[in-house]
Write a protein that holds these residues in place. Structure first.
Motif, PDB file in Angstrom:
ATOM      1  N   VAL A   1       0.604  -1.614  -0.302  1.00  0.00           N
ATOM      2  CA  VAL A   1      -0.235   0.235  -0.125  1.00  0.00           C
ATOM      3  C   VAL A   1       0.850   1.273   0.115  1.00  0.00           C
ATOM      4  O   VAL A   1       1.590   1.560   0.922  1.00  0.00           O
ATOM      5  N   GLN A   2       0.546   2.414  -0.832  1.00  0.00           N
ATOM      6  CA  GLN A   2       1.604   3.789  -1.184  1.00  0.00           C
ATOM      7  C   GLN A   2      -0.133   4.258  -1.231  1.00  0.00           C
ATOM      8  O   GLN A   2      -0.744   4.781  -1.798  1.00  0.00           O
ATOM      9  N   LEU A   3       0.561   5.640  -0.150  1.00  0.00           N
ATOM     10  CA  LEU A   3      -0.319   7.044   0.767  1.00  0.00           C
ATOM     11  C   LEU A   3       0.616   7.967  -0.172  1.00  0.00           C
ATOM     12  O   LEU A   3       0.850   8.014   0.700  1.00  0.00           O
ATOM     13  N   GLN A   4       0.241   8.779  -1.359  1.00  0.00           N
ATOM     14  CA  GLN A   4       0.834   9.981  -1.364  1.00  0.00           C
ATOM     15  C   GLN A   4       0.320  11.516  -0.807  1.00  0.00           C
ATOM     16  O   GLN A   4      -0.372  11.423  -1.775  1.00  0.00           O
ATOM     17  N   ALA A   5       0.337  11.506  -0.127  1.00  0.00           N
ATOM     18  CA  ALA A   5      -0.271  12.718   0.178  1.00  0.00           C
ATOM     19  C   ALA A   5       0.909  13.964  -0.689  1.00  0.00           C
ATOM     20  O   ALA A   5       2.207  14.276   0.064  1.00  0.00           O
ATOM     21  N   MET A  33     -11.041   6.169   3.491  1.00  0.00           N
ATOM     22  CA  MET A  33     -10.433   7.548   3.468  1.00  0.00           C
ATOM     23  C   MET A  33     -10.411   8.782   4.291  1.00  0.00           C
ATOM     24  O   MET A  33     -11.684   8.827   4.225  1.00  0.00           O
ATOM     25  N   GLY A  34      -8.948   9.071   5.449  1.00  0.00           N
ATOM     26  CA  GLY A  34      -9.213   9.655   6.051  1.00  0.00           C
ATOM     27  C   GLY A  34      -8.292  10.542   5.950  1.00  0.00           C
ATOM     28  O   GLY A  34      -7.122  10.493   5.014  1.00  0.00           O
ATOM     29  N   TRP A  35      -8.048  11.920   6.770  1.00  0.00           N
ATOM     30  CA  TRP A  35      -7.241  12.404   7.074  1.00  0.00           C
ATOM     31  C   TRP A  35      -7.473  13.320   8.555  1.00  0.00           C
ATOM     32  O   TRP A  35      -8.105  13.219   8.953  1.00  0.00           O
ATOM     33  N   TYR A  36      -6.061  12.760   8.804  1.00  0.00           N
ATOM     34  CA  TYR A  36      -5.777  12.990  10.545  1.00  0.00           C
ATOM     35  C   TYR A  36      -4.011  14.099  10.143  1.00  0.00           C
ATOM     36  O   TYR A  36      -4.057  14.761   9.692  1.00  0.00           O
ATOM     37  N   ARG A  37      -4.219  14.885  11.638  1.00  0.00           N
ATOM     38  CA  ARG A  37      -3.274  15.697  11.538  1.00  0.00           C
ATOM     39  C   ARG A  37      -2.431  15.032  12.560  1.00  0.00           C
ATOM     40  O   ARG A  37      -3.089  15.084  14.238  1.00  0.00           O
ATOM     41  N   GLN A  38      -1.181  16.288  12.807  1.00  0.00           N
ATOM     42  CA  GLN A  38      -0.792  16.126  13.801  1.00  0.00           C
ATOM     43  C   GLN A  38       0.658  17.119  14.627  1.00  0.00           C
ATOM     44  O   GLN A  38       0.783  17.371  13.753  1.00  0.00           O
ATOM     45  N   ALA A  98      -7.949   0.779   7.649  1.00  0.00           N
ATOM     46  CA  ALA A  98      -7.296   0.756   9.724  1.00  0.00           C
ATOM     47  C   ALA A  98      -6.397   1.509  10.311  1.00  0.00           C
ATOM     48  O   ALA A  98      -6.647   2.460  10.928  1.00  0.00           O
ATOM     49  N   ASN A  99      -5.184   1.130   8.683  1.00  0.00           N
ATOM     50  CA  ASN A  99      -3.936   1.242   9.814  1.00  0.00           C
ATOM     51  C   ASN A  99      -2.972   1.156   8.560  1.00  0.00           C
ATOM     52  O   ASN A  99      -1.778   1.412   8.422  1.00  0.00           O
ATOM     53  N   ASN A 100      -3.906   1.801   7.117  1.00  0.00           N
ATOM     54  CA  ASN A 100      -2.788   1.977   6.332  1.00  0.00           C
ATOM     55  C   ASN A 100      -2.494   4.055   5.956  1.00  0.00           C
ATOM     56  O   ASN A 100      -3.375   4.597   5.567  1.00  0.00           O
ATOM     57  N   TRP A 101      -1.455   4.175   6.854  1.00  0.00           N
ATOM     58  CA  TRP A 101      -1.089   5.645   6.551  1.00  0.00           C
ATOM     59  C   TRP A 101       0.282   5.679   5.624  1.00  0.00           C
ATOM     60  O   TRP A 101       0.886   5.584   5.304  1.00  0.00           O
ATOM     61  N   GLY A 102      -0.083   7.000   5.186  1.00  0.00           N
ATOM     62  CA  GLY A 102       0.928   7.783   4.159  1.00  0.00           C
ATOM     63  C   GLY A 102       1.853   8.368   4.912  1.00  0.00           C
ATOM     64  O   GLY A 102       1.562   9.012   5.923  1.00  0.00           O
TER      65      GLY A 102
END
Length: 111
Positions: A1-5, A33-38, A98-102
């Motif tokens: 899995v590849q997620l490129q933001a 699909m979700g957007w999170y921030r930190q 559930a747990n695939n992060w870019g």
């Protein structure tokens, strides 16, 4: 899995940015699909998410300012961010299921 933001940057308060996440290696259309921030020193938090059926949730802090959308044909999820505030400054992450992060993209809003 590849997620490129992409799409992060530096913007003045009140400005806008559009984040895009391109997904590869998954059957995109079935994933939420979700957007999170930190932000520095804070926990990662949900900003917005969109289900495979198009149901959408937003964090209270961004309602009315941010819009999430998806394009299943191109395996993309977007986050349109308007009326940005300094407190929106954070690294923004795309998530599939559930747990695939870019890797994140930095958003900095100056006052």
């Amino acid at each position: 899995v590849q997620l490129q933001a992409s799409g992060g940057g530096l913007v003045q308060a009140g400005g806008s940015l559009r984040l895009t996440c391109v997904a590869r290696g998954i059957n995109f259309k079935i994933y939420t699909m979700g957007w999170y921030r930190q932000a520095p020193g804070q926990q990662r938090e949900l900003v917005a998410q969109i289900s495979s059926g198009g149901s959408i949730d937003y964090a209270d802090s961004v309602k009315g300012r941010f819009t999430i959308s998806r394009d299943n044909a191109y395996r993309k999820v977007h986050l349109q961010m308007n009326s940005l505030k300094p407190e929106d400054t954070a690294v923004y992450y795309c998530k599939a299921g559930a747990n695939n992060w870019g890797k994140g993209t930095q958003v900095t809003v100056s006052s």
